[in-house]
Design an enzyme around this catalytic site. Structure first.
Site, PDB file in Angstrom:
ATOM      1  N   TRP A   1     -82.785 -78.024 -31.261  1.00  8.33           N
ATOM      2  CA  TRP A   1     -83.202 -77.636 -29.913  1.00  8.33           C
ATOM      3  C   TRP A   1     -83.509 -76.157 -29.854  1.00  8.33           C
ATOM      4  CZ3 TRP A   1     -85.348 -81.331 -27.716  1.00  8.33           C
ATOM      5  CH2 TRP A   1     -84.830 -82.631 -27.776  1.00  8.33           C
ATOM      6  N   ASP A  12     -79.790 -72.837 -22.756  1.00  9.97           N
ATOM      7  CA  ASP A  12     -80.183 -74.249 -22.637  1.00  9.97           C
ATOM      8  C   ASP A  12     -78.903 -75.074 -22.603  1.00  9.97           C
ATOM      9  OD1 ASP A  12     -80.951 -76.860 -22.927  1.00  9.97           O
ATOM     10  OD2 ASP A  12     -82.027 -76.569 -24.827  1.00  9.97           O
ATOM     11  N   LYS A  27     -78.496 -85.932 -19.735  1.00 13.72           N
ATOM     12  CA  LYS A  27     -77.290 -85.926 -20.554  1.00 13.72           C
ATOM     13  C   LYS A  27     -76.055 -85.949 -19.648  1.00 13.72           C
ATOM     14  CE  LYS A  27     -80.258 -85.108 -23.922  1.00 13.72           C
ATOM     15  NZ  LYS A  27     -80.754 -83.794 -24.260  1.00 13.72           N
TER      16      LYS A  27
END
Ligand code: PLP
Length: 359
Positions: A102, A171, A195
């Site tokens: 990510w 993030d 999530k």
């Protein structure tokens, strides 16, 4: 029957939230239609939107000088939005910590608009740890400093918050709302909802208001934080159902005792699984002890020829989505807020039994 779901995302949602949405689906608030079938500018939906923001503010203790935005394009759109919104005030350099897939995606987007300094990377050990706080230094002329507090794929979580002078960007897709955070230490926090918040299709952005005037002049309208903030995230039609459902999750979280209760529970759940992995002669964790994620727990079997059988048997036992990310293999159990302690107990019991039979 609902099963125990360990999916990394879109992930499990709290059952009471799904039940409420089901009850309200055909006739929401006595309007004779669903929440998906009313104008986002109606009084009823405005109340949903404002209440969701207020509940998120309460849960995270977001100070007044921060704007809360409900955004589209997922966390991925923010990989681009971050440089677009912050490279317009002088420096076009940014610091990034590289901790896995990510972070890598965020880095590659920023590189299209400016210069990226990788101040620390865990690539040398296959992204299995978070670089220690004393192993890196912030650059002198950086527009912002970006990191990924929890790498969802590698299962690596930072045990500290970087202490930097430039605006700190995080993030938090796979860790938001799992513990209290000092929001005032951050310039911008973002998270895809699927999530630890709600369904996919919406992302949360929390931005310090002095950062709203640093955008590149030709920023696409749909990526502008300033425009989103000024329009209460309704510059165009928002994903109303995802927003509504996220709001129900915020209410559920408050009823559970908020983020400090989630922090305690996450330590209990992940601790149970890590303790088992460390005792087992058959299963093991590839992640460095001090960087182990409370949210995503990757693990491997001593004999990967048994992977298929493990997945088949676990699914038959009502334990869903334990397959690791396609890029790393092995297994991964995601233990977000909506995954109960009971689910983790069932998983550990199953794994112990599997080890007895096959180990
Ligand atoms: C899932 C995830 C993303 C991607 O989110 P999208 O909403 O699919 O764009 C980005 N960062 C992290 C840490 C994630 O876990």
């Amino acid at each position: 029957m609902r099963k125990f779901n360990f999916c990394a995302g879109p992930a499990a949602l709290p059952e009471p939230v799904l039940r409420q949405a089901q009850e309200e689906l055909l006739d929401w608030q006595g309007l004779g239609c669903s929440v998906m079938e009313v104008s986002h500018r109606s009084g009823e939906f405005t109340t949903v939107a404002e209440q969701a923001e207020q509940d998120l503010r309460d849960l995270l203790g977001i100070p007044d000088n921060y704007k809360v935005m409900f955004l589209q394009g997922g966390a991925t759109a923010q990989f681009s939005a971050v440089p677009w919104n912050l490279f317009g005030a002088g420096s076009k350099q940014a610091d990034y910590i590289h901790t896995g897939q990510w972070a890598d995606k965020a880095i590659n987007e920023a590189r299209r608009y400016g210069e990226v300094n990788i101040v620390a990377s865990s690539e040398d050990r296959n992204f299995s740890y978070a670089p220690a706080a004393d192993s890196w230094e912030e650059s002198a002329d950086t527009a912002y400093f970006h990191y990924t507090p929890n790498e969802t794929i590698g299962g690596v979580e930072f045990p500290y918050i970087p202490d930097v002078k430039s605006p700190l960007i995080a993030d938090m897709s796979s860790t938001i709302l799992s513990q209290p955070i000092p929001v005032e230490k951050f310039g911008f926090i973002y998270a895809g909802a699927q999530k630890n918040i709600g369904p996919s299709g919406i992302a949360v952005g929390i931005v310090r208001d002095d950062l709203l005037d640093r955008a590149l002049p030709d920023i696409p309208r749909s990526l502008s934080w300033k425009i989103a903030a000024e329009a209460q995230s309704m510059d165009n039609t928002p994903p109303t159902f995802a927003w509504y459902l996220s709001g129900l999750v915020f209410k559920w979280l408050k009823a559970q005792g908020g983020v400090s209760a989630m922090a305690e529970l996450s330590l209990k759940k992940s601790g149970l699984l890590y303790d088992f992995l460390d005792r087992s002669a058959f299963f093991s964790s590839p992640v460095s002890t001090e960087s182990r994620s409370r949210m995503n727990v990757p693990f491997v079997l001593a004999d990967d020829k048994l992977d298929k059988q493990f997945l088949q048997e676990s699914e038959e036992a009502g334990l869903l989505n334990l397959k690791g990310h396609r890029s790393v293999g092995g297994m991964r159990a995601s233990l977000y807020n909506a995954v109960s302690l009971e689910a983790v107990e069932a998983l550990v019991a199953f794994m112990a039994d599997f080890e007895r039979r096959h180990g």
